[in-house]
Design a protein around this motif. Structure first.
Motif, mmCIF file in Angstrom:
data_model
loop_
_atom_site.group_PDB
_atom_site.id
_atom_site.type_symbol
_atom_site.label_atom_id
_atom_site.label_comp_id
_atom_site.label_asym_id
_atom_site.label_seq_id
_atom_site.Cartn_x
_atom_site.Cartn_y
_atom_site.Cartn_z
ATOM 1 N N GLY A 41 0.805 -1.217 0.000
ATOM 2 C CA GLY A 41 0.000 0.000 0.000
ATOM 3 C C GLY A 41 0.837 1.267 0.000
ATOM 4 O O GLY A 41 0.365 2.321 -0.383
ATOM 5 N N PHE A 77 15.938 -11.294 -5.154
ATOM 6 C CA PHE A 77 15.492 -11.689 -3.818
ATOM 7 C C PHE A 77 16.674 -11.755 -2.862
ATOM 8 O O PHE A 77 17.608 -12.519 -3.070
ATOM 9 C CB PHE A 77 14.788 -13.048 -3.874
ATOM 10 N N LYS A 83 11.396 -4.626 -0.688
ATOM 11 C CA LYS A 83 10.388 -4.802 -1.721
ATOM 12 C C LYS A 83 10.771 -5.938 -2.678
ATOM 13 O O LYS A 83 10.068 -6.229 -3.624
ATOM 14 C CB LYS A 83 10.223 -3.500 -2.531
ATOM 15 N N SER A 84 11.915 -6.545 -2.444
ATOM 16 C CA SER A 84 12.516 -7.511 -3.374
ATOM 17 C C SER A 84 12.780 -6.879 -4.736
ATOM 18 O O SER A 84 12.935 -7.573 -5.730
ATOM 19 C CB SER A 84 11.682 -8.788 -3.537
ATOM 20 N N GLU A 246 19.922 -11.745 -13.935
ATOM 21 C CA GLU A 246 18.717 -11.384 -14.687
ATOM 22 C C GLU A 246 17.835 -10.604 -13.743
ATOM 23 O O GLU A 246 17.266 -11.153 -12.813
ATOM 24 C CB GLU A 246 18.044 -12.655 -15.192
ATOM 25 N N ILE A 250 12.053 -3.129 -15.221
ATOM 26 C CA ILE A 250 10.988 -2.374 -15.874
ATOM 27 C C ILE A 250 10.983 -0.994 -15.233
ATOM 28 O O ILE A 250 11.475 -0.814 -14.121
ATOM 29 C CB ILE A 250 9.579 -3.006 -15.721
ATOM 30 N N PRO A 253 6.558 2.254 -12.214
ATOM 31 C CA PRO A 253 5.333 2.992 -12.513
ATOM 32 C C PRO A 253 4.776 3.779 -11.324
ATOM 33 O O PRO A 253 3.782 4.478 -11.486
ATOM 34 C CB PRO A 253 4.367 1.894 -12.956
ATOM 35 N N ILE B 174 -2.915 -1.592 -2.336
ATOM 36 C CA ILE B 174 -1.967 -2.702 -2.478
ATOM 37 C C ILE B 174 -1.866 -3.026 -3.972
ATOM 38 O O ILE B 174 -2.839 -3.414 -4.607
ATOM 39 C CB ILE B 174 -2.429 -3.910 -1.641
ATOM 40 N N ASP B 175 -0.672 -2.813 -4.517
ATOM 41 C CA ASP B 175 -0.507 -2.771 -5.961
ATOM 42 C C ASP B 175 -0.775 -4.082 -6.671
ATOM 43 O O ASP B 175 -0.347 -5.147 -6.231
ATOM 44 C CB ASP B 175 0.939 -2.356 -6.295
ATOM 45 N N ASN B 178 0.777 -0.916 -11.129
ATOM 46 C CA ASN B 178 0.731 0.487 -10.723
ATOM 47 C C ASN B 178 0.370 1.464 -11.835
ATOM 48 O O ASN B 178 -0.234 2.486 -11.579
ATOM 49 C CB ASN B 178 2.078 0.908 -10.120
ATOM 50 N N SER B 179 0.756 1.162 -13.077
ATOM 51 C CA SER B 179 0.462 2.115 -14.151
ATOM 52 C C SER B 179 -0.974 1.959 -14.640
ATOM 53 O O SER B 179 -1.418 2.704 -15.511
ATOM 54 C CB SER B 179 1.455 1.954 -15.307
ATOM 55 N N ALA B 276 3.680 -8.004 -16.038
ATOM 56 C CA ALA B 276 5.073 -7.589 -15.802
ATOM 57 C C ALA B 276 5.143 -6.782 -14.503
ATOM 58 O O ALA B 276 5.985 -7.051 -13.633
ATOM 59 C CB ALA B 276 5.590 -6.766 -16.982
ATOM 60 N N GLU B 277 4.246 -5.811 -14.359
ATOM 61 C CA GLU B 277 4.268 -4.988 -13.152
ATOM 62 C C GLU B 277 3.883 -5.820 -11.923
ATOM 63 O O GLU B 277 4.508 -5.707 -10.867
ATOM 64 C CB GLU B 277 3.335 -3.779 -13.310
ATOM 65 N N THR B 280 6.616 -7.820 -10.337
ATOM 66 C CA THR B 280 7.547 -7.075 -9.468
ATOM 67 C C THR B 280 6.854 -6.710 -8.148
ATOM 68 O O THR B 280 7.470 -6.765 -7.095
ATOM 69 C CB THR B 280 8.093 -5.794 -10.139
ATOM 70 N N ASN B 281 5.577 -6.367 -8.213
ATOM 71 C CA ASN B 281 4.853 -6.000 -6.984
ATOM 72 C C ASN B 281 4.738 -7.170 -6.008
ATOM 73 O O ASN B 281 4.749 -6.981 -4.796
ATOM 74 C CB ASN B 281 3.448 -5.500 -7.318
ATOM 75 N N ALA B 283 6.816 -9.519 -5.657
ATOM 76 C CA ALA B 283 8.121 -10.011 -5.207
ATOM 77 C C ALA B 283 8.319 -9.772 -3.717
ATOM 78 O O ALA B 283 9.045 -10.500 -3.042
ATOM 79 C CB ALA B 283 9.234 -9.343 -6.010
ATOM 80 N N LYS B 284 7.637 -8.752 -3.172
ATOM 81 C CA LYS B 284 7.888 -8.373 -1.775
ATOM 82 C C LYS B 284 7.317 -9.367 -0.759
ATOM 83 O O LYS B 284 7.672 -9.327 0.403
ATOM 84 C CB LYS B 284 7.332 -6.978 -1.502
ATOM 85 N N TYR B 285 6.427 -10.249 -1.205
ATOM 86 C CA TYR B 285 5.796 -11.166 -0.246
ATOM 87 C C TYR B 285 6.695 -12.363 0.006
ATOM 88 O O TYR B 285 6.704 -13.316 -0.757
ATOM 89 C CB TYR B 285 4.401 -11.571 -0.742
ATOM 90 N N THR B 286 7.485 -12.269 1.058
ATOM 91 C CA THR B 286 8.488 -13.288 1.322
ATOM 92 C C THR B 286 8.337 -13.895 2.713
ATOM 93 O O THR B 286 9.220 -14.608 3.181
ATOM 94 C CB THR B 286 9.902 -12.695 1.156
ATOM 95 N N ARG B 327 9.334 -9.716 -19.006
ATOM 96 C CA ARG B 327 10.279 -8.623 -18.771
ATOM 97 C C ARG B 327 11.720 -9.109 -18.712
ATOM 98 O O ARG B 327 12.619 -8.356 -18.368
ATOM 99 C CB ARG B 327 9.891 -7.833 -17.519
ATOM 100 N N SER B 328 11.930 -10.390 -19.003
ATOM 101 C CA SER B 328 13.309 -10.892 -18.943
ATOM 102 C C SER B 328 14.076 -10.405 -20.166
ATOM 103 O O SER B 328 13.505 -10.177 -21.234
ATOM 104 C CB SER B 328 13.330 -12.408 -18.818
ATOM 105 N N TYR B 336 7.232 -6.894 -23.558
ATOM 106 C CA TYR B 336 6.972 -5.756 -22.670
ATOM 107 C C TYR B 336 7.069 -4.417 -23.414
ATOM 108 O O TYR B 336 6.153 -3.598 -23.373
ATOM 109 C CB TYR B 336 7.936 -5.792 -21.480
#
Lengths: 426, 448
Positions: A41, A77, A83-84, A246, A250, A253, B174-175, B178-179, B276-277, B280-281, B283-286, B327-328, B336
């Motif tokens: 958020g 990671f 935010k990774s 890798e 991107i 945004p 919570i993304d 985002n765009s 793609a977005e 990345t969003n 990715a933070k959930y670990t 996005r690789s 992308y």
């Protein structure tokens, strides 16, 4: 031999790159918020001061500055990256195509980019702790061309860079992380994450020697990523190929593009260039001048104040003494007085320094042909009559002192001392 | 007059809210559209918030197991502004996991359609649409990435307004992508949506993409139907739409059919950019800072993260994998980058048309399907359900879905699109439409 660097330096902003948390803090995990912790958020907001400082770095390194700048997400990671992904820059970087001038060479600067620092990992024996205070602190990354061709040049470059940044108010030692690329032969070896200046030089020295020995033995240098083992003082293979990386960049945004136009740009100071120039123009060893001013703004101020009026060697002597005894805040007239004393041939030492600072008179011993002597003699020559009267009329004495002191902007006490000694001889 | 003004005039406090909450809980047993509930609410016009929008002190799961237990320490800007105007936060509404879905079924708690509980409520803002359909004095704060407001609004027979990208702050959202993410509003009348929009829109120091551009209300008398979008739509929907167009003709609107070949690229462009977005969003959930907490800390970090990320649902995993792929480095330009180019081209094309016209279409190609039918669709068939809602979402254009008919006792929605920052024109349009057409609601909890 080719050496190229990616230098990461922390910018001294009050708050972090994308939130209002303080970028300086002691207690672990005290300067954190939903943004720099990457809480779901939260969104980043760019700190204008960090942008402005990064633009100043690009400007000082003679870069072409992009009209607008933008950010990307670099995804990987690791526990230190909340935010990774790291918010950094690629195509939309602040600037590039710049250079740093060394004494006999120019080192190209490929790119200057602004990015957020990951958190700090504290490794204990059986566990690992994470301090998020550092998460989101602004870093500027300076990427050089592989133009450095010896350990000596590396040292010169690093100190030149440190000096340029010092004059922008950025302390390179506060937090320095360098990726070091060295190729003695054709193959490139990257030594990742070397921290601190000393380790940087040590790592480079070790790696250059290692590669040279392989080449001498006609063995192949492996193109690979290595790390620097500080304790053992050697580089070690990280067993990973750079092509494995890798990041899936991107554009970010959550952020837009930012104009670089409104930043106020400071005039950069190039200590090396100044030292060489002053050495040539005013005398004195460029190397000594550089040592004084490279990481000391006040030394440069004092030298600049005195340089056109007094011999450079005397100025250098005085500044060295001031520095040694911690009196760099000396007022102009006392500084002038010290140079006069030095120039008269009396060595400026701690004792003399104390006297001058107190405002007490200092006996100077030199009887040589100083400017004062010349001027007094010229006065006497032009006023032969005065000479006859001087023992009857003490006012004559004061008149000569006054005139000479005024003309040379000299200290009347000094003129008086010189005049007495000249008259005694006549 | 909207329900907000009506409620204000009546000035209901105290027991009103408690009775409403009791009724809501009862109906929620049947329709399962609510998340965390603010049981201590005693005043203010009730509003609900989609579960991917943060309300301080209330769990925000965004439909995901991986966020179970995440209690945000801050309010989303839109929520903050509603509270500041005296609205009463009633509760969170269910949704597809992170917004990944068209039927509200990609999550553990699946909201049901109030017109027929065997049918889906739509997605991803399923709970917001149901809440709007069952309560009288209420507005819903929802969110759309590719159609998540229009779609459930159409299926549940309410108004679903998605404003111009950048008019409402995303801070606290919570993304997903985002765009493309836009916070919007569901309600029962144009007047109510207008009032809420005026409260939540406007620049925000916590969202760089949110702007203060003046919103206009330039009405258009031309309605454009894009031929390519009218393929694959159910016969009964087409007949409702034809009837709508002739009614609008009577109201003085002129209909024009145009062809835009590139519009068919909107779906792949949307899914590539959004995945793609999203990859990345997510990715933070670990599994160690918030939400789902792993108990054992003895694994190496990669194994630890992988263990935590097993909690994602199938659709989330699919989007992470596809999004990471597009996005690789080796294929980025092919997917992308090209998708971004298509987005620009489509946005320009639609922008030209919208200078002197609205674009109109049905909102969904079908009425709300049964849960069984929805579950049988392949991912590609499901993505095709968004063909009508994706174009305005991809281009950040304001759009509104409004009820225009009922077929076999299920609501049919139509969608009107206008140019960037001409949002008021949509609200003016529905206010005009409401004078002619009466919306039907099966429930009106809280009505007096």
């Amino acid at each position: 031999m080719k050496i190229g660097l990616e230098v990461h330096v922390a910018l001294p902003t009050k708050s972090k790159l994308f939130c209002s948390c303080s970028s300086i803090s002691d207690e672990p995990n005290s300067a954190i918020c939903p943004i720099c912790m990457g809480f779901p958020g939260s969104k980043p907001m760019l700190n204008g001061a960090a942008l402005s400082q990064a633009i100043n770095v690009a400007n000082a390194l003679n870069c072409k500055i992009s009209e607008s700048t933008s950010f990307v997400r670099k995804v990987y990671f690791y526990p230190d990256l909340p935010k990774s992904y790291q918010i950094t820059q690629t195509q939309g970087a602040i600037g590039g195509n710049g250079s740093v001038e060394l004494e006999s060479k120019r080192i190209g600067i490929r790119r200057i980019q602004l990015e957020e620092d990951p958190a700090k990992i504290v490794r204990e024996e059986n566990y690992t702790l994470i301090d998020f205070n550092r998460s989101g602190v602004p870093l500027v990354e300076i990427v050089t061309e592989p133009d450095i061709s010896s350990e000596e040049e590396l040292r010169e470059f690093v100190f030149a860079l440190k000096s340029i940044l010092y004059y922008l108010g950025i302390d390179i030692e506060k937090e320095l992380k360098v990726d070091l690329n060295i190729s003695v032969a054709k193959e490139r070896v990257e030594i990742k994450n070397v921290t601190g200046l000393r380790n940087l030089i040590d790592a480079a020295r070790y790696e250059i020697k290692r590669q040279q020995e392989l080449v001498a033995k006609k063995q192949k240098v492996e193109s690979e990523t290595r790390s620097y083992n500080e304790k053992a003082m050697r580089t070690e293979s990280s067993r990973e190929k750079e092509s494995d990386e890798e990041y899936g960049f991107i554009y970010d945004p959550d952020l837009t593009s930012y104009s670089t136009k409104s930043a106020s740009v400071q005039k950069p100071v190039y200590a090396g260039k100044i030292a060489r120039e002053y050495g040539k123009k005013y005398g004195g060893a460029a190397k000594t001048i550089l040592e004084l001013i490279q990481f000391d703004k006040r030394s440069l101020e004092l030298i600049d104040y005195a340089k056109a009026k007094w011999p450079m060697q005397n100025i250098i002597n005085v500044v060295e003494v001031l520095k040694k005894y911690g009196h760099m805040d000396i007022p102009d007239e006392k500084f002038t007085r010290l140079i006069e004393i030095a120039k008269s041939g009396t060595p400026v030492n701690e004792q003399v320094l104390k006297q001058v600072i107190k405002g007490a008179a200092v006996e100077t011993s030199n009887v040589g042909s100083t400017d004062i002597d010349k001027e007094i003699k010229a006065m006497i020559k032009a006023n032969q009559k005065l000479l006859k009267e001087y023992d009857k009329n003490p006012k004559v004495f004061n008149f000569i002192i006054g005139e000479v002191a005024k003309k040379l902007k000299a200290n009347p006490k000094d003129v008086s001392a010189r005049l007495s000694s000249i008259l005694e001889k006549i | 007059m909207g329900v907000i003004s009506e409620f204000r005039k009546m000035g209901k406090n105290g027991s009103y809210h408690q009775t409403l909450i009791k009724d809501l809980k009862r109906i929620n047993e049947k329709l399962q559209f609510l998340g965390a509930l603010n049981e201590s609410l005693t005043e203010g016009i009730p509003f609900t918030v989609k579960d991917n929008i943060c309300v301080k002190g209330f769990e925000a799961r965004a439909g995901s197991k991986i966020l179970g237990g995440y209690v945000p320490p801050f309010n989303a800007t839109a929520v903050e502004r509603m509270l500041a105007k005296g609205f009463g936060f009633l509760g969170k509404t269910q949704m597809d996991e992170f917004g990944f879905g068209s039927f509200g079924i990609n999550t553990q708690v699946q909201a049901r359609n109030p017109f027929n509980p065997d049918k889906v409520a739509g997605g991803s803002s399923s709970g917001a649409a149901v809440a709007t359909a069952v309560m009288k004095y209420h507005v819903a704060i929802a969110e759309s990435t590719g159609g998540s407001i229009s779609n459930p609004a159409a299926f549940c027979g309410v108004l679903g307004f998605t404003p111009t990208y950048g008019t409402v702050s995303r801070y606290g959202l919570i993304d997903y992508a985002n765009s493309l993410d836009k916070i919007g509003i569901m309600g029962r009348s144009g007047d109510d949506i207008r009032e809420v929009f005026d409260i939540i829109k406007g620049a925000d120091r916590y969202d760089s993409t949110c702007v203060d551009t003046k919103v206009k209300g330039e009405g258009k008398k031309k309605l454009v139907v894009i031929n390519q979008l009218m393929k694959g739509i159910d016969e009964e929907i087409l007949s409702s739409f034809d009837s709508l167009l002739s009614q609008l003709g009577e109201m003085g609107y002129k209909v024009e059919h145009v062809s835009i070949d590139s519009i068919t690229k909107a779906i792949p462009a949307y899914y590539i950019i959004s995945m793609a977005e999203a990859s990345t969003n997510l990715a933070k959930y670990t599994g160690y800072k918030y939400g789902l907490q792993r108990e054992s800390f003895t694994e190496k970090y990669n194994a630890f993260f992988t263990g935590a990320r097993a909690a994602f649902g199938t659709e989330a995993k699919r989007r992470i994998v596809l999004g990471t792929f597009v996005r690789s480095e080796s294929v980025k330009d092919k997917y992308y980058t090209k998708a971004l180019q298509f987005r620009t081209a489509i946005t320009n094309k639609l922008g030209q048309i919208l200078k002197d016209a609205f674009i109109i279409s049905p909102t969904m190609p079908i009425t709300a399907p049964d849960f069984e039918q929805a579950a049988k669709l392949t991912p590609l068939q499901t993505y095709a359900m968004d063909s009508l809602t994706i174009p305005p979402n991809l281009s950040g254009l304001p759009h509104i879905s409004f009820p225009c008919d009922y077929k076999r006792r299920m609501p049919v929605g139509a969608q009107l699109i206008t140019g960037h920052f001409n949002d008021y024109a949509l609200l003016d349009f529905v206010s005009e439409w409401e004078k002619r057409f009466e919306y039907r609601f099966k429930y009106s909890l809280g009505a007096i």
